[in-house]
Design a protein around this motif. Structure first.
Motif, PDB file in Angstrom:
ATOM      1  N   TYR A  68      12.674   9.299   0.481  1.00 46.49           N
ATOM      2  CA  TYR A  68      13.965   8.713   0.858  1.00 46.49           C
ATOM      3  C   TYR A  68      14.839   8.612  -0.380  1.00 46.49           C
ATOM      4  CZ  TYR A  68      17.462   5.186   2.119  1.00 46.49           C
ATOM      5  OH  TYR A  68      18.643   4.511   2.321  1.00 46.49           O
ATOM      6  N   GLU A  69      16.101   8.980  -0.216  1.00 48.75           N
ATOM      7  CA  GLU A  69      17.034   8.806  -1.323  1.00 48.75           C
ATOM      8  C   GLU A  69      18.376   8.324  -0.798  1.00 48.75           C
ATOM      9  OE1 GLU A  69      17.704  12.379  -3.507  1.00 48.75           O
ATOM     10  OE2 GLU A  69      18.422  13.522  -1.796  1.00 48.75           O
ATOM     11  N   LYS A  70      19.010   7.484  -1.602  1.00 50.15           N
ATOM     12  CA  LYS A  70      20.345   6.988  -1.311  1.00 50.15           C
ATOM     13  C   LYS A  70      21.051   6.794  -2.636  1.00 50.15           C
ATOM     14  CE  LYS A  70      22.918   3.206   0.858  1.00 50.15           C
ATOM     15  NZ  LYS A  70      22.819   1.894   1.550  1.00 50.15           N
ATOM     16  N   ALA A  71      22.180   7.492  -2.788  1.00 48.74           N
ATOM     17  CA  ALA A  71      22.915   7.465  -4.057  1.00 48.74           C
ATOM     18  C   ALA A  71      21.966   7.887  -5.181  1.00 48.74           C
ATOM     19  CB  ALA A  71      23.517   6.090  -4.301  1.00 48.74           C
ATOM     20  N   ASN A  72      21.749   7.020  -6.156  1.00 50.10           N
ATOM     21  CA  ASN A  72      20.888   7.363  -7.291  1.00 50.10           C
ATOM     22  C   ASN A  72      19.490   6.759  -7.182  1.00 50.10           C
ATOM     23  OD1 ASN A  72      22.864   8.877  -8.694  1.00 50.10           O
ATOM     24  ND2 ASN A  72      23.831   6.972  -9.402  1.00 50.10           N
ATOM     25  N   GLU A  73      19.123   6.299  -5.977  1.00 49.03           N
ATOM     26  CA  GLU A  73      17.801   5.724  -5.783  1.00 49.03           C
ATOM     27  C   GLU A  73      16.933   6.650  -4.945  1.00 49.03           C
ATOM     28  OE1 GLU A  73      18.011   0.977  -5.799  1.00 49.03           O
ATOM     29  OE2 GLU A  73      19.031   1.879  -4.080  1.00 49.03           O
ATOM     30  N   GLN A  74      15.694   6.817  -5.368  1.00 49.94           N
ATOM     31  CA  GLN A  74      14.734   7.623  -4.628  1.00 49.94           C
ATOM     32  C   GLN A  74      13.438   6.835  -4.473  1.00 49.94           C
ATOM     33  OE1 GLN A  74      16.279   9.015  -7.462  1.00 49.94           O
ATOM     34  NE2 GLN A  74      17.816  10.145  -6.271  1.00 49.94           N
ATOM     35  N   TYR A  75      12.867   6.910  -3.272  1.00 55.41           N
ATOM     36  CA  TYR A  75      11.611   6.214  -2.989  1.00 55.41           C
ATOM     37  C   TYR A  75      10.640   7.168  -2.299  1.00 55.41           C
ATOM     38  CZ  TYR A  75      14.211   1.899  -3.882  1.00 55.41           C
ATOM     39  OH  TYR A  75      14.970   0.901  -4.466  1.00 55.41           O
ATOM     40  N   LEU A  76       9.367   7.021  -2.639  1.00 56.50           N
ATOM     41  CA  LEU A  76       8.306   7.794  -2.016  1.00 56.50           C
ATOM     42  C   LEU A  76       7.319   6.816  -1.386  1.00 56.50           C
ATOM     43  CD1 LEU A  76       7.214  10.763  -1.763  1.00 56.50           C
ATOM     44  CD2 LEU A  76       5.677  10.181  -3.644  1.00 56.50           C
ATOM     45  N   THR A  77       7.093   6.983  -0.077  1.00 50.51           N
ATOM     46  CA  THR A  77       6.103   6.160   0.616  1.00 50.51           C
ATOM     47  C   THR A  77       4.796   6.926   0.692  1.00 50.51           C
ATOM     48  OG1 THR A  77       7.793   5.059   1.949  1.00 50.51           O
ATOM     49  CG2 THR A  77       5.532   4.941   2.735  1.00 50.51           C
ATOM     50  N   THR A  78       3.708   6.287   0.295  1.00 55.01           N
ATOM     51  CA  THR A  78       2.390   6.897   0.369  1.00 55.01           C
ATOM     52  C   THR A  78       1.518   6.084   1.317  1.00 55.01           C
ATOM     53  OG1 THR A  78       1.539   5.668  -1.543  1.00 55.01           O
ATOM     54  CG2 THR A  78       2.584   7.788  -1.976  1.00 55.01           C
ATOM     55  N   ILE A  79       0.610   6.772   2.006  1.00 58.64           N
ATOM     56  CA  ILE A  79      -0.143   6.146   3.076  1.00 58.64           C
ATOM     57  C   ILE A  79      -1.543   5.707   2.650  1.00 58.64           C
ATOM     58  CG2 ILE A  79      -1.172   8.293   3.930  1.00 58.64           C
ATOM     59  CD1 ILE A  79      -0.545   7.330   6.778  1.00 58.64           C
ATOM     60  N   GLY A  80      -2.006   6.191   1.517  1.00 59.46           N
ATOM     61  CA  GLY A  80      -3.381   5.962   1.067  1.00 59.46           C
ATOM     62  C   GLY A  80      -4.020   7.309   0.795  1.00 59.46           C
ATOM     63  N   ASN A  81      -5.322   7.358   0.773  1.00 58.39           N
ATOM     64  CA  ASN A  81      -6.021   8.604   0.466  1.00 58.39           C
ATOM     65  C   ASN A  81      -6.248   9.396   1.749  1.00 58.39           C
ATOM     66  OD1 ASN A  81      -7.257  10.568  -1.014  1.00 58.39           O
ATOM     67  ND2 ASN A  81      -9.249   9.570  -1.076  1.00 58.39           N
ATOM     68  N   GLY A  82      -5.250  10.134   2.185  1.00 61.03           N
ATOM     69  CA  GLY A  82      -5.322  10.899   3.421  1.00 61.03           C
ATOM     70  C   GLY A  82      -4.648  10.177   4.572  1.00 61.03           C
ATOM     71  N   VAL A  83      -4.293  10.933   5.612  1.00 62.29           N
ATOM     72  CA  VAL A  83      -3.504  10.381   6.717  1.00 62.29           C
ATOM     73  C   VAL A  83      -4.363   9.864   7.866  1.00 62.29           C
ATOM     74  CG1 VAL A  83      -1.530  11.864   6.210  1.00 62.29           C
ATOM     75  CG2 VAL A  83      -3.282  12.661   7.807  1.00 62.29           C
ATOM     76  N   PHE A  84      -5.659   9.965   7.758  1.00 66.71           N
ATOM     77  CA  PHE A  84      -6.518   9.681   8.906  1.00 66.71           C
ATOM     78  C   PHE A  84      -6.697   8.177   9.115  1.00 66.71           C
ATOM     79  CE2 PHE A  84      -7.601  13.934   7.409  1.00 66.71           C
ATOM     80  CZ  PHE A  84      -7.314  14.641   8.564  1.00 66.71           C
ATOM     81  N   PRO A  85      -7.126   7.776  10.327  1.00 69.85           N
ATOM     82  CA  PRO A  85      -7.142   6.357  10.705  1.00 69.85           C
ATOM     83  C   PRO A  85      -7.884   5.457   9.727  1.00 69.85           C
ATOM     84  CG  PRO A  85      -7.539   7.717  12.627  1.00 69.85           C
ATOM     85  CD  PRO A  85      -7.530   8.645  11.453  1.00 69.85           C
ATOM     86  N   THR A  86      -7.263   4.338   9.397  1.00 77.26           N
ATOM     87  CA  THR A  86      -7.860   3.328   8.541  1.00 77.26           C
ATOM     88  C   THR A  86      -7.112   2.019   8.732  1.00 77.26           C
ATOM     89  OG1 THR A  86      -8.435   2.708   6.264  1.00 77.26           O
ATOM     90  CG2 THR A  86      -6.395   3.923   6.570  1.00 77.26           C
TER      91      THR A  86
END
Length: 449
Positions: A132-150
């Motif tokens: 996600y980015e807006k103006a001069n800000e950027q963010y990265l969302t991470t889910i953990g080690n892999g996308v599988f159920p936890t």
């Protein structure tokens, strides 16, 4: 309901890692029965007496048209094989594409040039699911080690900082997210700071929360719904009172679309707009005014087929629910699409009518592999023609983005492939091709302009 074939609750229900302790503490699986044995036997008998032996797979009445008149297929010159693409984002202003590959201990964030060549890649310790980015800000969302159920709270929202002509990882803005799958940014309390609505899907546990920006670089957590399955949130003023509300799609057990009406002062009132079957496999929503009456309608997508019943379902697909102007919604259109995963609403052909681009992660690969991508061209009055493209089965599309990639005024598409799950009983040979030659991402370049 606390009824187990062996007569007692097995430890195998709980992961040995952190998530298992969370589920155990939440009391999801009772140690003793909460329903009388006689009542349970009546439930069992009902299903055995009434369930059909076989549910035939749904068949299409008409073939899908092959060929996208206003799109050109483009394949990247660089891929992570086998592709485990977990997010893709078109960077506006002709800056190319960013996408991630989530192979457990080898998570990578890759930036592609507009020519679809690798610009640079950043190795990560956690799997990215949103940029996600807006103006001069950027963010990265991470889910953990892999996308599988936890149920482990290993997700983060992390800042990205400029490093010359590239990015590097910055400070963590929000930590301990419970398997986040979507983050939506907006000023929820009109204080001039962007807050965050987090869909922390989890698995057996999870939550929907909003994180209030305290203006000092930190966020204060406010829980809206303490149940798993939040998968997509949209911030929009639903009742024109000047306060941003939240539309939320919930999956897992209690599937439905909820509206959280902003009461001011950081409080919200929950209203259930639509309810769905627990097996719908709800995946995505968008808001769009299809009948041009000034009210947002809902486009709803369901098709997750990786749960307890992995058979083709005739109710999977794309729905349009029209708004009566009072936030009451009625189904007015349905396009059946096996394993539908996402549908993005745009006026792709610039004719003044809203079209739909959709992907399927669980299509009928044996009979209709082309339904892995569908373009619904709007003819008016909620009537659509469906199209696909010859290369549609080159990947197993799980993520998609729509944006003007080349700055020519029309909307392009990028699709990302995830080939960890091969088609069940695959006799098509597609799985082997994906593993060896499948692209991570492909582009459908809009040529209307």
């Amino acid at each position: 309901m606390g009824i187990y074939s062996g007569g007692f609750r097995p430890d195998s229900l709980f992961d040995a890692a952190k998530g298992g302790a969370v589920v155990r503490a939440a009391g999801i699986y009772p140690e003793t029965p909460v329903v009388a044995k006689e009542d349970w036997q009546k439930i069992e008998k009902f299903y055995f007496d009434n369930a059909p032996e076989i549910i035939p797979p749904p068949r299409r009445e008409k073939p899908i048209r092959i060929g996208l008149k206003h799109f050109k297929y483009r394949e990247t010159s660089f891929s992570h094989r086998p592709a485990l693409t977990t997010m893709v984002k078109i960077l506006p202003d002709k800056r190319g594409i960013v996408y991630s590959d989530g192979k457990g201990g080898r998570n990578v964030l890759t930036f592609l040039t507009p020519a679809l060549r690798e610009n640079y890649s950043i190795p990560l310790n956690s799997t990215p699911i949103q940029f996600y980015e807006k103006a001069n800000e950027q963010y990265l969302t991470t889910i953990g080690n892999g996308v599988f159920p936890t149920d482990a709270s290993n997700g983060t929202m992390q800042r990205l900082v400029k490093n010359g002509s590239s990015f590097k990882m910055g400070a963590v803005a929000i930590s301990n997210l419970r398997r986040p799958v979507s983050m939506t940014h907006g000023d929820m309390n009109n204080d001039g700071h962007d807050d965050v609505v987090a869909c922390e899907f989890g698995n057996e546990t999870g939550q929907l929360a909003w994180y209030k920006n305290n203006g000092r670089g930190g966020y204060d957590k406010r829980i809206l719904r303490e149940k798993p399955g939040a998968i997509k949130a949209i911030i929009k003023d639903a009742n024109n009172d000047g306060l941003p509300d939240i539309y939320v799609l919930m999956a897992q057990g209690d599937e439905g679309i909820f509206l959280y009406e902003n009461q001011g002062g950081g409080t919200f009132r929950e209203k259930k707009l639509l309810s769905f079957l627990p097996l719908n496999g709800s995946q995505y929503i968008e808001l769009a005014d299809f009948n041009k009456d000034g009210f947002d309608d809902i486009v709803y997508v369901c098709g997750d087929n990786a749960d307890k019943t992995p058979i083709l379902k005739n109710y999977h697909g794309i729905y349009i629910f029209l708004n009566d102007g009072k936030s009451n919604f009625e189904q007015s259109y349905f396009y059946r699409l096996n394993g539908a995963y996402k549908a993005m609403v745009r006026d792709f052909d610039l004719d003044g009518k809203l079209d739909i681009a959709a992907i399927s992660f669980f299509p009928d690969y044996l009979r209709y592999p082309e339904e892995s991508f569908i373009y619904l061209r709007n003819k008016g009055n909620l009537k659509f023609d469906d199209y696909s493209f010859p290369e549609a089965s080159k990947g197993r599309w799980v993520v998609m983005d729509a944006e003007d990639m080349d700055g020519d005024g029309d909307t392009d598409l990028v699709l990302g492939s995830f080939v960890y799950l091969l088609p069940q009983g695959d006799t098509t040979g597609l799985g082997k091709k994906w593993l060896s030659t499948g692209p991570s991402v492909i582009v459908l370049e809009n040529t209307i302009r």
